[in-house]
Design a protein around this motif. Structure first.
Motif, short mmCIF file in Angstrom:
data_model
loop_
_atom_site.label_atom_id
_atom_site.label_comp_id
_atom_site.label_asym_id
_atom_site.label_seq_id
_atom_site.Cartn_x
_atom_site.Cartn_y
_atom_site.Cartn_z
N CYS A 179 9.69 38.40 25.61
CA CYS A 179 9.55 37.29 24.54
C CYS A 179 10.27 36.17 25.48
N VAL A 180 11.31 36.46 26.14
CA VAL A 180 12.35 35.91 27.22
C VAL A 180 13.50 35.06 26.42
N THR A 181 13.59 36.26 25.63
CA THR A 181 14.78 35.63 24.18
C THR A 181 16.78 35.91 24.89
N PRO A 182 16.75 35.02 25.22
CA PRO A 182 19.05 35.44 25.58
C PRO A 182 19.46 36.55 24.03
N TRP A 183 19.79 37.71 25.23
CA TRP A 183 21.01 37.64 23.45
C TRP A 183 22.58 38.22 24.43
N HIS A 184 23.45 38.16 24.10
CA HIS A 184 24.71 38.74 24.18
C HIS A 184 24.54 40.08 24.67
N ALA A 185 25.01 40.79 25.29
CA ALA A 185 24.97 41.96 26.17
C ALA A 185 25.65 42.98 25.35
N THR A 224 18.51 46.03 33.20
CA THR A 224 17.78 45.47 32.73
C THR A 224 16.46 44.13 33.31
N LEU A 225 16.21 44.34 34.49
CA LEU A 225 15.29 44.26 34.75
C LEU A 225 13.36 44.26 34.05
N GLN A 226 14.15 45.58 33.18
CA GLN A 226 12.57 46.18 32.06
C GLN A 226 13.50 46.54 30.95
N TRP A 227 14.56 45.59 30.24
CA TRP A 227 14.89 45.22 29.32
C TRP A 227 14.15 44.63 27.70
N GLU A 228 13.68 45.22 26.62
CA GLU A 228 13.44 44.47 26.03
C GLU A 228 14.45 44.54 24.68
N CYS A 229 14.11 43.31 24.15
CA CYS A 229 14.66 43.45 23.05
C CYS A 229 14.36 44.32 22.04
N PRO A 230 15.74 44.43 21.03
CA PRO A 230 15.00 45.12 19.57
C PRO A 230 13.85 44.47 18.77
N ASP A 231 13.50 43.62 18.95
CA ASP A 231 12.13 43.23 18.31
C ASP A 231 11.36 43.28 18.56
N CYS A 232 11.00 43.40 19.76
CA CYS A 232 10.00 43.74 20.98
C CYS A 232 10.30 45.47 21.20
#
Length: 702
Positions: free
Chosen positions: A29-35, A48-56
């Motif tokens: 989703c290309v959403t920015p997150w604070h690591a 980090t290149l293949q990281w998905e956010c918790p929603d996805c």
């Protein structure tokens, strides 16, 4: 709780703006997150290149609650749609990003099949607004919309955040934003109303509880004013009117006769006293239970109430000086303010009294016990004192220093006044001398003959012929007694009374009632599209805007109307006039709806394309709906015509059969007459036997 960063790049958990090395972008989703605020951040740099956010990623355990399960299903469908877009080889990276953006902003093409066609029809107006009126920053429907001079719309908070970052160009087209709009943006109220109406229509279509409107027909009302369980205050502050006992329309002029009193067959009598204004309303003497004037500015005034509202009033019984309405600040909790703060004008109810003065209409007068300065006011309640006629009206400086409208009322009723012991009613009398007319302005006096005037019969005129002087006649009581003995000498309508424009309460025939119900149904069935198109009207031509333009002061006009309003005016004017040449001065061009200068905006006005797209979409749907209704009516008419043709064909087919049966019957009777002896007794055959014989004959012939 894990939350991403907002549009400004600020973490929604720690409320700080993380540096770029601590910001992670979801690959889906290309959403920015604070690591550092994540529960399980990626362990290695390659992750980090293949990281998905918790929603996805859907790595959380499924919740047992129904809400959580439904939410996970929705997020699963969203992720499946995004991955389907990523796997599509025919799309470029730019097209994939655009489709992802449309999907995440809720503007995907069409609702799901589970919603059904009915839901789509109900929310089509909101879909149009959601598609056209979308903020370019948050990609949501506009909230407190602001329109830039270049014709683009943004949310107020998004626009202020953009300006706060030091940006002075439009985020959509990069056109320079004027400093005044950047420092003080104006909310476009037209778009606010349109979005609110669309959302209200969606909530009403969603099956919410409809607003209940209470209405009681006149025949079902009690005999006195009453309060319901919805009353907020004790007493009669929130009371409802009781039953209207008379059958005159609300705009009836003159006395109320006996034929309009089905309860008592007496009419409204002079000197009749009621408990309060609500009871007075029930007998039609004065309908408003608060206002002192009943009337319409283009039709006339029917009645007034003397209740001590203005200190300028002067009551002399047979005539009085009445003060018009207005001139007070009644805003907020100042509804009982008696201090005048501005001048009165001949408009609204004051114009209604002025029109009755010019036409010579009779005006019913009621006096209230609240008028403490008058000797003619009743001790309690409200009293009907007959009809008066307005002879003059003017304006003058009132006691409180502001101009007030003044009216001279003179009594002209066939019944004696309640405070006199006379047996007869009023007779024409000379007008009193009004001293304040010397300093009055805007004096209005009737020039022609009045509509309500005194009719003198020929018999009484013969008795009074020796007293030709009007003042002498008024001083001769014997002559007045002789004149009053004739019933034809009375006040009456010399001209036809004005036709009523309102109907009597609950006195509607079946056909009229049907028409009224159809009109009410048509008004209630006005679609949301028509209401929105009415809101999108130009403030100059009052029609639906064509090429809409939004000024810096947030007013909307047609482009042609706005340019036509300033046609022939130059932006600057030269100074000097043959002398030393001076610098050109800019002309001030005020907005047609306010006092803000829009001269700079008129140099290059831009059409609000988003608003124009909404208007065009609504107009297309309205035209399509109209065509569908016409086709349905045509189909119904064709079906009815076919039904009539079938009935007519059946009747035509039955006619030859009847003619053949009649011919056979006549032939049989003729044959019987030839065989039987005329002198013998004629035997009549019963219908059943006749039918059997006819059937036998037919079978033999066959």
């Amino acid at each position: 709780m894990e939350l991403p960063c907002d549009g400004a790049g600020i973490c929604m958990v720690c409320k700080n703006k993380p540096p770029s090395e601590e910001t992670l972008a979801c690959k889906t989703c290309v959403t920015p997150w604070h690591a550092t605020c994540l529960v399980s951040p990626p362990q290695a740099l390659s992750d980090t290149l293949q990281w998905e956010c918790p929603d996805c990623s859907m790595i959380h355990a499924p919740s047992t609650s129904a809400f959580a399960s439904g939410r996970s299903e929705d997020s699963g469908d969203l992720i499946a749609s995004i991955r389907k877009i990523e796997d599509d080889k025919s799309l470029t990276e730019q097209e994939k990003a655009k489709k992802r953006q449309e999907l995440l902003s809720g503007a995907a093409a069409g609702p799901s099949s589970l919603d059904g066609e009915e839901k789509k029809e109900k929310n089509d107006v909101l879909d149009i607004l959601d598609k056209e009126l979308t903020c370019s920053f948050c990609m949501q429907m506009l909230d407190r919309p602001v329109t830039t001079p270049c014709g683009h719309n943004f949310c107020l908070k998004c626009f202020q955040r953009w300006i706060g970052q030091g940006k002075r160009t439009c985020a959509y087209c990069r056109v320079q934003i004027p400093p005044k709009i950047a420092s003080q943006p104006r909310i476009n109220s037209t778009l606010v109303i349109a979005i609110r109406m669309a959302r209200m229509s969606r909530s009403s279509n969603a099956g919410g509880a409809a607003k209940v409107y209470h209405f009681v027909h006149n025949q079902n009302r009690p005999d006195k004013a009453y309060t319901t369980e919805r009353a907020k205050k004790a007493g009669k502050a929130n009371a409802c009117s009781g039953k209207i006992f008379v059958t005159v329309p609300p705009d009836h002029f003159g006395p109320i006769p006996a034929e309009n009193d089905p309860e008592r067959n007496m009419g409204v009598l002079v000197g009749e006293i009621w408990e309060d204004r609500l009871a007075c309303r029930q007998w039609g003497a004065h309908l408003p239970h608060v206002a002192g004037i009943a009337g319409q500015s283009t039709y006339g005034a029917q009645s007034v109430a003397l209740s001590g509202g203005y200190i300028d009033d002067e009551d002399h019984g047979e005539w009085f000086l009445y003060t018009g309405s207005g001139g007070r600040d009644l805003s907020g909790n100042k509804r009982t303010n008696k201090d005048q703060s501005f001048d009165q004008k001949f408009d609204k109810m004051n114009e209604a009294l002025r029109l009755s003065c010019l036409k010579g209409y009779p005006v019913r007068v009621v006096r209230s016990h609240k008028e403490k300065r008058s000797s003619y006011a009743p001790e309690t309640g409200v009293r009907y004192d007959g009809v008066y006629r307005i002879e003059k009206c003017w304006r003058k400086n009132g006691i409180q220093g502001f101009k007030v409208c003044r009216y001279l009322f003179v009594r002209c009723d066939n019944e004696p006044a309640p405070w006199t012991s006379d047996v007869q009613g009023d007779r024409p009398r000379p007008l009193p001398v009004i001293k304040e007319l010397k300093n009055a302005i805007d004096i209005t006096e009737r020039k022609g003959s009045p509509s309500w005037d005194y009719e003198v019969s020929s018999n009484s005129f013969t008795s009074m012929v020796h007293c030709s002087n009007e003042s002498l006649i008024l001083k001769c009581p014997k002559i007045l007694t002789i004149a009053s003995q004739d019933e034809k000498s009375c006040w009456m309508w010399k001209k036809p009374p004005p036709a009523s424009k309102k109907r009597v309460a609950d006195n509607v025939g079946p056909e009229d009632g049907k028409v009224i119900r159809i009109i009410k149904r048509q008004k209630s069935n006005v679609s949301v599209r028509e209401k929105l198109l009415k809101e999108f009207s130009c403030q100059i031509c009052r029609k639906v805007m064509v090429n809409p333009i939004t000024t810096p002061c947030a007013h909307n006009f047609c482009k042609a109307c706005l340019e036509g309003a300033f046609a022939g005016q130059s932006l600057t004017r030269q100074r000097g006039q043959g002398r030393r040449t001076l610098r050109a001065q800019k002309n001030v061009m005020k907005c047609p709806s306010c006092t803000i200068d829009i001269a700079d905006f008129l140099q290059n006005p831009q059409v609000n394309r988003e608003l124009m797209g909404v208007i065009e979409s609504l107009q297309q749907q309205a035209e399509q709906e109209k065509l569908d209704n016409i086709s349905e009516e045509c189909s119904e008419e064709s079906d009815a015509t076919e039904q009539r043709d079938l009935v007519a064909d059946d009747q035509i087919a039955e006619e030859p059969k009847d003619e053949s049966q009649n011919a056979q019957k006549q032939k049989k009777e003729t044959d019987g007459d030839d065989i039987m002896d005329p002198s013998s007794n004629v035997q009549t055959m019963s219908p059943g036997k006749e039918q059997e014989a006819s059937t036998t004959t037919d079978r033999a012939s066959q």
